[in-house]
Write a protein that holds these residues in place. Structure first.
Motif, PDB file in Angstrom:
ATOM      1  N   GLY A  71       0.915  -1.177  -0.148  1.00 36.94           N
ATOM      2  CA  GLY A  71       0.016   0.208   0.066  1.00 36.94           C
ATOM      3  C   GLY A  71       0.829   1.188   0.040  1.00 36.94           C
ATOM      4  N   MET A  72       0.136   2.461   0.294  1.00 37.51           N
ATOM      5  CA  MET A  72       0.897   3.816   0.051  1.00 37.51           C
ATOM      6  C   MET A  72       1.929   3.693   1.277  1.00 37.51           C
ATOM      7  SD  MET A  72       0.318   5.356  -2.477  1.00 37.51           S
ATOM      8  CE  MET A  72       0.987   6.956  -2.072  1.00 37.51           C
ATOM      9  N   ASP A  73       1.704   2.978   2.592  1.00 40.69           N
ATOM     10  CA  ASP A  73       2.714   3.188   3.334  1.00 40.69           C
ATOM     11  C   ASP A  73       4.213   2.717   2.992  1.00 40.69           C
ATOM     12  OD1 ASP A  73       1.722   0.763   3.321  1.00 40.69           O
ATOM     13  OD2 ASP A  73       1.831   0.522   5.653  1.00 40.69           O
ATOM     14  N   HIS A  74       3.846   1.557   2.062  1.00 38.08           N
ATOM     15  CA  HIS A  74       5.264   1.164   1.249  1.00 38.08           C
ATOM     16  C   HIS A  74       5.701   2.027   0.303  1.00 38.08           C
ATOM     17  CE1 HIS A  74       7.956  -1.622  -0.986  1.00 38.08           C
ATOM     18  NE2 HIS A  74       6.862  -1.603  -1.832  1.00 38.08           N
ATOM     19  N   ILE A  75       4.834   2.484  -0.520  1.00 34.04           N
ATOM     20  CA  ILE A  75       5.126   3.450  -1.460  1.00 34.04           C
ATOM     21  C   ILE A  75       5.925   4.583  -1.059  1.00 34.04           C
ATOM     22  CG2 ILE A  75       4.516   4.931  -3.361  1.00 34.04           C
ATOM     23  CD1 ILE A  75       4.258   2.014  -4.188  1.00 34.04           C
ATOM     24  N   GLU A  76       5.475   5.263  -0.026  1.00 33.45           N
ATOM     25  CA  GLU A  76       6.105   6.309   0.732  1.00 33.45           C
ATOM     26  C   GLU A  76       7.537   6.098   1.349  1.00 33.45           C
ATOM     27  OE1 GLU A  76       5.034   9.338   0.392  1.00 33.45           O
ATOM     28  OE2 GLU A  76       3.116   9.334  -0.134  1.00 33.45           O
ATOM     29  N   ARG A  77       7.756   5.003   1.928  1.00 34.41           N
ATOM     30  CA  ARG A  77       8.898   4.406   2.430  1.00 34.41           C
ATOM     31  C   ARG A  77       9.942   4.357   1.153  1.00 34.41           C
ATOM     32  NH1 ARG A  77       5.676   1.281   5.912  1.00 34.41           N
ATOM     33  NH2 ARG A  77       6.403  -0.755   4.522  1.00 34.41           N
ATOM     34  N   VAL A  78       9.518   3.705   0.285  1.00 27.53           N
ATOM     35  CA  VAL A  78      10.496   3.540  -0.885  1.00 27.53           C
ATOM     36  C   VAL A  78      10.835   4.683  -1.373  1.00 27.53           C
ATOM     37  CG1 VAL A  78      10.575   2.439  -3.146  1.00 27.53           C
ATOM     38  CG2 VAL A  78       9.580   1.228  -1.204  1.00 27.53           C
ATOM     39  N   LEU A  79       9.683   5.579  -1.450  1.00 30.48           N
ATOM     40  CA  LEU A  79       9.995   6.874  -2.098  1.00 30.48           C
ATOM     41  C   LEU A  79      11.030   7.699  -1.403  1.00 30.48           C
ATOM     42  CD1 LEU A  79       9.411   9.364  -4.281  1.00 30.48           C
ATOM     43  CD2 LEU A  79       7.325   9.895  -2.643  1.00 30.48           C
ATOM     44  N   HIS A  80      11.001   7.642  -0.053  1.00 29.80           N
ATOM     45  CA  HIS A  80      11.863   8.209   0.823  1.00 29.80           C
ATOM     46  C   HIS A  80      13.272   7.829   0.764  1.00 29.80           C
ATOM     47  CE1 HIS A  80      13.274  10.482   4.415  1.00 29.80           C
ATOM     48  NE2 HIS A  80      13.620   9.237   4.894  1.00 29.80           N
ATOM     49  N   LEU A  81      13.549   6.489   0.709  1.00 38.38           N
ATOM     50  CA  LEU A  81      14.761   5.655   0.679  1.00 38.38           C
ATOM     51  C   LEU A  81      15.245   6.181  -0.640  1.00 38.38           C
ATOM     52  CD1 LEU A  81      16.288   4.370   2.543  1.00 38.38           C
ATOM     53  CD2 LEU A  81      15.310   2.320   1.695  1.00 38.38           C
ATOM     54  N   SER A  82      14.546   5.950  -1.717  1.00 44.20           N
ATOM     55  CA  SER A  82      15.037   6.279  -3.171  1.00 44.20           C
ATOM     56  C   SER A  82      15.623   7.614  -3.280  1.00 44.20           C
ATOM     57  CB  SER A  82      13.944   5.862  -4.090  1.00 44.20           C
ATOM     58  OG  SER A  82      13.497   4.528  -3.996  1.00 44.20           O
ATOM     59  N   LEU A  83      14.870   8.790  -2.690  1.00 42.20           N
ATOM     60  CA  LEU A  83      15.251  10.141  -2.762  1.00 42.20           C
ATOM     61  C   LEU A  83      16.776  10.225  -1.927  1.00 42.20           C
ATOM     62  CD1 LEU A  83      12.052  12.157  -2.849  1.00 42.20           C
ATOM     63  CD2 LEU A  83      13.667  11.744  -4.908  1.00 42.20           C
ATOM     64  N   ARG A  84      16.733   9.533  -0.954  1.00 45.34           N
ATOM     65  CA  ARG A  84      17.954   9.557  -0.087  1.00 45.34           C
ATOM     66  C   ARG A  84      19.186   8.957  -0.883  1.00 45.34           C
ATOM     67  NH1 ARG A  84      17.600   6.566   5.271  1.00 45.34           N
ATOM     68  NH2 ARG A  84      19.463   5.259   4.823  1.00 45.34           N
ATOM     69  N   PHE A  85      18.869   7.704  -1.628  1.00 42.34           N
ATOM     70  CA  PHE A  85      19.960   7.099  -2.379  1.00 42.34           C
ATOM     71  C   PHE A  85      20.518   8.186  -3.523  1.00 42.34           C
ATOM     72  CE2 PHE A  85      18.634   2.439  -1.075  1.00 42.34           C
ATOM     73  CZ  PHE A  85      19.270   2.777   0.222  1.00 42.34           C
ATOM     74  N   ALA A  86      19.318   8.642  -3.950  1.00 44.86           N
ATOM     75  CA  ALA A  86      19.517   9.450  -5.312  1.00 44.86           C
ATOM     76  C   ALA A  86      20.312  10.679  -5.056  1.00 44.86           C
ATOM     77  CB  ALA A  86      18.123   9.894  -5.880  1.00 44.86           C
ATOM     78  N   GLU A  87      20.162  11.310  -3.888  1.00 42.39           N
ATOM     79  CA  GLU A  87      21.097  12.587  -3.408  1.00 42.39           C
ATOM     80  C   GLU A  87      22.407  11.908  -3.132  1.00 42.39           C
ATOM     81  OE1 GLU A  87      21.880  16.028  -1.866  1.00 42.39           O
ATOM     82  OE2 GLU A  87      20.004  15.569  -2.610  1.00 42.39           O
ATOM     83  N   LYS A  88      22.873  10.836  -2.516  1.00 44.85           N
ATOM     84  CA  LYS A  88      24.017  10.429  -2.502  1.00 44.85           C
ATOM     85  C   LYS A  88      24.846   9.966  -3.930  1.00 44.85           C
ATOM     86  CE  LYS A  88      23.401   8.612   2.191  1.00 44.85           C
ATOM     87  NZ  LYS A  88      23.345   7.516   2.946  1.00 44.85           N
ATOM     88  N   GLU A  89      23.940   9.636  -4.725  1.00 44.84           N
ATOM     89  CA  GLU A  89      24.403   8.864  -6.224  1.00 44.84           C
ATOM     90  C   GLU A  89      24.363   9.975  -7.157  1.00 44.84           C
ATOM     91  OE1 GLU A  89      25.962   6.157  -6.045  1.00 44.84           O
ATOM     92  OE2 GLU A  89      25.119   5.512  -3.992  1.00 44.84           O
ATOM     93  N   ASN A  90      24.027  11.296  -6.966  1.00 41.39           N
ATOM     94  CA  ASN A  90      23.787  12.239  -8.124  1.00 41.39           C
ATOM     95  C   ASN A  90      22.748  11.783  -9.094  1.00 41.39           C
ATOM     96  OD1 ASN A  90      25.302  14.094  -6.625  1.00 41.39           O
ATOM     97  ND2 ASN A  90      27.256  12.916  -7.219  1.00 41.39           N
ATOM     98  N   ALA A  91      21.585  11.237  -8.636  1.00 39.79           N
ATOM     99  CA  ALA A  91      20.714  10.618  -9.766  1.00 39.79           C
ATOM    100  C   ALA A  91      19.783  11.641 -10.132  1.00 39.79           C
ATOM    101  CB  ALA A  91      20.259   9.271  -9.146  1.00 39.79           C
ATOM    102  N   ASP A  92      18.819  11.625 -11.131  1.00 45.81           N
ATOM    103  CA  ASP A  92      17.872  12.350 -11.578  1.00 45.81           C
ATOM    104  C   ASP A  92      16.612  12.129 -10.331  1.00 45.81           C
ATOM    105  OD1 ASP A  92      15.400  13.152 -12.430  1.00 45.81           O
ATOM    106  OD2 ASP A  92      16.502  13.374 -14.378  1.00 45.81           O
ATOM    107  N   LYS A  93      16.492  13.133  -9.473  1.00 50.90           N
ATOM    108  CA  LYS A  93      15.573  13.075  -8.402  1.00 50.90           C
ATOM    109  C   LYS A  93      14.013  12.961  -9.108  1.00 50.90           C
ATOM    110  CE  LYS A  93      18.139  15.058  -4.788  1.00 50.90           C
ATOM    111  NZ  LYS A  93      18.202  16.091  -3.711  1.00 50.90           N
ATOM    112  N   ASN A  94      13.828  13.571 -10.040  1.00 47.23           N
ATOM    113  CA  ASN A  94      12.358  13.470 -10.484  1.00 47.23           C
ATOM    114  C   ASN A  94      12.231  12.149 -11.325  1.00 47.23           C
ATOM    115  OD1 ASN A  94      11.288  15.906  -9.767  1.00 47.23           O
ATOM    116  ND2 ASN A  94      12.031  16.976 -11.746  1.00 47.23           N
ATOM    117  N   LEU A  95      12.889  11.653 -11.746  1.00 47.97           N
ATOM    118  CA  LEU A  95      12.842  10.293 -12.380  1.00 47.97           C
ATOM    119  C   LEU A  95      12.814   9.249 -11.443  1.00 47.97           C
ATOM    120  CD1 LEU A  95      12.760   8.669 -15.086  1.00 47.97           C
ATOM    121  CD2 LEU A  95      15.230   8.635 -15.258  1.00 47.97           C
ATOM    122  N   THR A  96      13.612   9.291 -10.417  1.00 46.16           N
ATOM    123  CA  THR A  96      13.707   8.411  -9.472  1.00 46.16           C
ATOM    124  C   THR A  96      12.496   8.338  -8.606  1.00 46.16           C
ATOM    125  OG1 THR A  96      16.257   8.809  -8.998  1.00 46.16           O
ATOM    126  CG2 THR A  96      14.826   7.972  -7.212  1.00 46.16           C
ATOM    127  N   ALA A  97      11.794   9.592  -8.388  1.00 42.27           N
ATOM    128  CA  ALA A  97      10.359   9.802  -7.688  1.00 42.27           C
ATOM    129  C   ALA A  97       9.360   9.009  -8.462  1.00 42.27           C
ATOM    130  CB  ALA A  97      10.230  11.222  -7.483  1.00 42.27           C
TER     131      ALA A  97
END
Length: 226
Positions: free
Chosen positions: A21-47
């Protein structure tokens, strides 16, 4: 645009009680953006990939939806996501998931790898255990049965067709394998290692409290082979 996508994903997944559900989606989104910051990835695409990664999950919507990405494409069209971005998102979505990794597929883009790692990280640790129990409960399975041991060798076909046995079997058949499937650099690997250790400690306590030394031995041998 991201917020519009989030709202449409919520409409589809807000009533889910299987751990997707959305609780899972929100956790994955939060963690993905955290990783994207460290890896210099495209945050919009990641989101976008993170928000849409389960809207066509075969376990929820069937294999036809999963193959065609029916819901993901519909949402992106309704939210006016440009064609090139849609292609990048779909390329990643087609290759994210444990069953796909068992079949030899994995995302090629950095953003796809990041979301794959974040999704797998949310399957382990404290929330991973809760999600496994929630999914098993929905399918009428026990959390633990001393007499039911895991399938030793799980492949893509058996994983998608076998009936749910117990939550603990699922932990061995999938969750404990995930830390070795991280695709990004230290971001995903460090997070997965920490969460993996939480599961191992939980299992040791469970088997001790259940007076199940044979399961302690099974866990020790499993970890050595892992």
């Amino acid at each position: 645009m991201i917020e519009k996508v989030r709202e449409k994903v919520k409409e589809i997944l807000e009533k889910d009680n299987s751990g997707h559900g959305m609780d899972h989606i929100e956790r994955v989104l939060h963690l993905s953006l955290r990783f994207a910051e460290k890896e210099n990835a495209d945050k919009n695409l990641t989101a976008l990939i993170a928000l849409l990664h389960d809207v066509d999950d075969y376990k929820l919507f069937g294999k036809e939806n999963a193959a065609n990405l029916t819901n993901a494409k519909k949402i992106m069209n309704e939210c006016n996501v440009d064609e090139n971005t849609q292609k990048s998102v779909c390329a990643a979505l087609h290759k994210i998931g444990f069953s796909k990794r068992l079949g030899g597929d994995k995302p090629e883009s950095l953003e796809g790898k990041i979301v794959s790692d974040a999704d797998m990280c949310d399957a382990i640790g404290a929330n991973g255990l809760l999600r496994a129990h929630k999914y098993s409960t929905k399918h009428g399975a026990k959390f633990f049965d001393k007499n039911i041991f895991p399938i030793e060798s799980v492949n893509a076909k058996s994983y998608t067709t076998q009936p749910t046995s117990t939550s603990v079997c699922h932990v061995f058949e999938k969750l404990l394998k995930l830390k070795n499937l991280m695709l990004t650099t230290e971001s995903g690997k460090n997070e997965a290692e920490s969460r993996h250790n939480i599961i191992v400690e939980f299992l040791r306590h469970l088997f001790d409290e259940e007076n199940a030394p044979e399961w302690q031995n099974y866990l020790d041998n499993y970890l050595k082979n892992l």
